[in-house]
Design an enzyme around this catalytic site. Structure first.
Site, PDB file in Angstrom:
ATOM      1  N   TYR A  56     -16.527  17.313 -15.098  1.00 40.72           N
ATOM      2  CA  TYR A  56     -16.832  15.505 -15.261  1.00 40.72           C
ATOM      3  C   TYR A  56     -17.974  15.727 -14.804  1.00 40.72           C
ATOM      4  O   TYR A  56     -17.862  16.474 -13.487  1.00 40.72           O
ATOM      5  CB  TYR A  56     -15.329  14.672 -15.113  1.00 40.72           C
ATOM      6  CG  TYR A  56     -16.109  13.505 -14.829  1.00 40.72           C
ATOM      7  CD1 TYR A  56     -16.454  12.096 -15.857  1.00 40.72           C
ATOM      8  CD2 TYR A  56     -15.886  12.985 -13.851  1.00 40.72           C
ATOM      9  CE1 TYR A  56     -16.462  11.745 -16.119  1.00 40.72           C
ATOM     10  CE2 TYR A  56     -15.844  12.271 -13.178  1.00 40.72           C
ATOM     11  CZ  TYR A  56     -16.856  10.772 -14.875  1.00 40.72           C
ATOM     12  OH  TYR A  56     -16.797   9.512 -14.794  1.00 40.72           O
ATOM     13  N   ARG A  98       0.520  -1.296  -0.019  1.00 45.24           N
ATOM     14  CA  ARG A  98       0.027  -0.110  -0.068  1.00 45.24           C
ATOM     15  C   ARG A  98       0.995   1.168   0.350  1.00 45.24           C
ATOM     16  O   ARG A  98       0.430   2.187  -0.526  1.00 45.24           O
ATOM     17  CB  ARG A  98      -0.841   0.251   1.593  1.00 45.24           C
ATOM     18  CG  ARG A  98      -1.787   1.292   1.571  1.00 45.24           C
ATOM     19  CD  ARG A  98      -3.107   1.452   2.307  1.00 45.24           C
ATOM     20  NE  ARG A  98      -2.747  -0.512   3.107  1.00 45.24           N
ATOM     21  CZ  ARG A  98      -2.604   0.762   4.569  1.00 45.24           C
ATOM     22  NH1 ARG A  98      -1.778   1.939   4.539  1.00 45.24           N
ATOM     23  NH2 ARG A  98      -2.087  -0.088   5.283  1.00 45.24           N
ATOM     24  N   LYS A 127      -9.209   6.112 -18.988  1.00 44.77           N
ATOM     25  CA  LYS A 127      -8.992   6.827 -20.049  1.00 44.77           C
ATOM     26  C   LYS A 127      -8.196   6.472 -21.256  1.00 44.77           C
ATOM     27  O   LYS A 127      -7.530   5.339 -21.248  1.00 44.77           O
ATOM     28  CB  LYS A 127      -9.903   8.066 -20.572  1.00 44.77           C
ATOM     29  CG  LYS A 127     -10.768   8.484 -19.092  1.00 44.77           C
ATOM     30  CD  LYS A 127     -11.903   7.674 -18.979  1.00 44.77           C
ATOM     31  CE  LYS A 127     -13.055   7.681 -18.014  1.00 44.77           C
ATOM     32  NZ  LYS A 127     -13.327   9.038 -17.793  1.00 44.77           N
ATOM     33  N   ASP A 145      -7.431  19.062 -14.527  1.00 49.87           N
ATOM     34  CA  ASP A 145      -7.618  17.645 -14.854  1.00 49.87           C
ATOM     35  C   ASP A 145      -7.649  17.037 -16.781  1.00 49.87           C
ATOM     36  O   ASP A 145      -7.776  18.812 -17.503  1.00 49.87           O
ATOM     37  CB  ASP A 145      -9.367  17.415 -14.951  1.00 49.87           C
ATOM     38  CG  ASP A 145      -9.873  16.174 -15.254  1.00 49.87           C
ATOM     39  OD1 ASP A 145      -9.090  15.528 -16.564  1.00 49.87           O
ATOM     40  OD2 ASP A 145     -11.043  15.751 -14.606  1.00 49.87           O
TER      41      ASP A 145
END
Ligand SMILES: *Cc1c(COP(=O)(O)O)cnc(C)c1O
Length: 399
Positions: free
Chosen positions: A116, A64, A213, A188
């Site tokens: 978004y 992690r 994406k 973004d």
């Protein structure tokens, strides 16, 4: 349209030749495995790593906190964005909530209204629960920020080009106003990828991506990443990454690192196809509007050409008629699939009013131009003649 992606090439730093984009996309953070010589490093699934002594480790302790595949991916993204640091998360959305989590309670954030749908949700619903005040507003006139910035404003967030109408915000101007207050700017950069736009070089403090994406590019990984040159912000993000724990798996990091290797050639082809499709749609009698920043008719084409190195693979258009015609068109597409994601090698269409932006109010959708006949296209890298034929057939049969 050729892109002038030479800015990153052929200039020197610390006497080392900075390699070209395509070279870094393949090699950054990815040396052969020293144990076996494997050219592609193995997937490190182990959750823990042996230590030589009680108080020392060899760079990795627990997956992690750090993992070799995640490091390889983060190093590559940092290199491609011209950043010192990058932190990967389990989704683009996890990046958004991680950045929200570094804001102190009582902060104020300003976001562009052309963002978004999920970012809009996070800012309008989740941020408020965390005691963060939110202003979501049109930032096409950056000087409006002087009136909007408050002493407690910590974050300004933009997405450019925006989803789904390809609106452009001026990164450099917005960064300048943001820094007049003690606030940081996040961009973004999902639609452009580091191949077409490098927001940190234009003054942004953090650049983020939905890796889901274009960066992964093959529609089989959910992941996000944030990159920065600011050590303070990096340390905060690393802390959140480790202690909120929204990390991607080693397998996803491996796939995303693999996807990156072809980012340059994919983006070149996405753009080439998008230009051809935009030109085709523009002259079609049933098409009323085409949104593509590469077109001279795009209201912010000049700004896009100034801050971007190309125009990408996303476009949207409106057709005559109503939802019935959109549905008929969708039913007559056969190669192009109707689905809500973007940035993969395959072409997809969607209806933003009924998918990504369905949760917004009707009036906000109207303001943003998200009408029922707006169709978003993620232009894939198929042979363009086949894509044009598919759209031609579907448009003919939509009425
Ligand atoms: C998809 C997307 C996100 C959210 O990313 P996920 O990986 O789906 O969580 C954020 N911003 C933009 C522009 C997106 O397209």
């Amino acid at each position: 349209m050729t892109n002038n992606n030479n800015n990153n090439n052929n200039h020197k730093q610390n006497n080392n030749l900075i390699q070209g984009f395509g070279t870094r996309a393949i090699h950054a953070g990815q040396d052969p495995d020293p144990a076996t010589g494997a050219v592609i490093p193995p997937i490190s699934l182990s959750t823990t790593f042996t230590q030589p002594s009680a108080n020392a480790h060899q760079g990795y302790e627990y997956t992690r906190a750090a993992n070799p595949n995640r490091n390889a991916f983060e190093t590559a993204i940092a290199s491609l964005e011209g950043a010192e640091y990058a932190s990967a998360f389990s989704s683009g959305t996890a990046v958004i909530t991680a950045i929200l989590s570094i804001l102190p309670a009582g902060s104020h954030l300003i976001a562009s209204d052309a963002i978004y749908g999920g970012t809009y949700e996070a800012f309008s619903k989740i941020a408020i629960k965390q005691g963060i005040e939110t202003t979501i507003i049109d930032l096409r006139e950056p000087s409006h920020l002087t009136k909007l910035l408050k002493p407690n404003t910590k974050l300004v967030w933009i997405e450019t080009p925006s989803n789904p109408t390809l609106r452009i915000d001026d990164i450099q101007a917005i960064a300048k106003y943001t820094h007049e207050q003690d606030a940081f700017l996040v961009v973004d950069n999902t639609f452009m990828t580091p191949y077409f736009q490098n927001p940190l070089q234009l003054g942004a403090d953090i650049v983020m991506h939905s890796v889901t994406k274009f960066i992964n590019g093959h529609t089989d990984v959910l992941m996000g990443v944030a990159a920065t040159n600011r050590i303070d912000l990096h340390q905060e993000l690393q802390y959140i990454q480790n202690f909120m724990g929204g990390v991607p798996s080693p397998f996803e990091c491996y796939l995303a690192r693999r996807g990156l290797m072809t980012l340059e050639v994919r983006m070149q082809r996405h753009e080439q196809n998008a230009f051809r499709l935009a030109d085709y749609l523009l002259q079609h009698p049933q098409v009323t509007q085409v949104h593509y920043p590469g077109l001279n008719s795009h209201p912010q084409h000049t700004l896009a050409a100034k801050q971007q190195k190309g125009f990408g693979g996303m476009l949207s258009f409106t057709i005559k008629g109503n939802l019935n015609n959109v549905n008929a068109l969708f039913q007559h597409l056969s190669l192009v699939k109707v689905a809500t994601s973007l940035g993969g090698v395959e072409s997809l269409v969607s209806s933003p009013a009924y998918t990504s932006h369905a949760r917004l109010s009707q009036s906000l959708r109207d303001t943003l131009g998200i009408t029922e006949t707006l169709i978003r296209v993620s232009v894939g890298i198929e042979s363009i003649e086949d894509l044009l034929a598919d759209f031609k057939h579907a448009l003919e049969n939509a009425y």
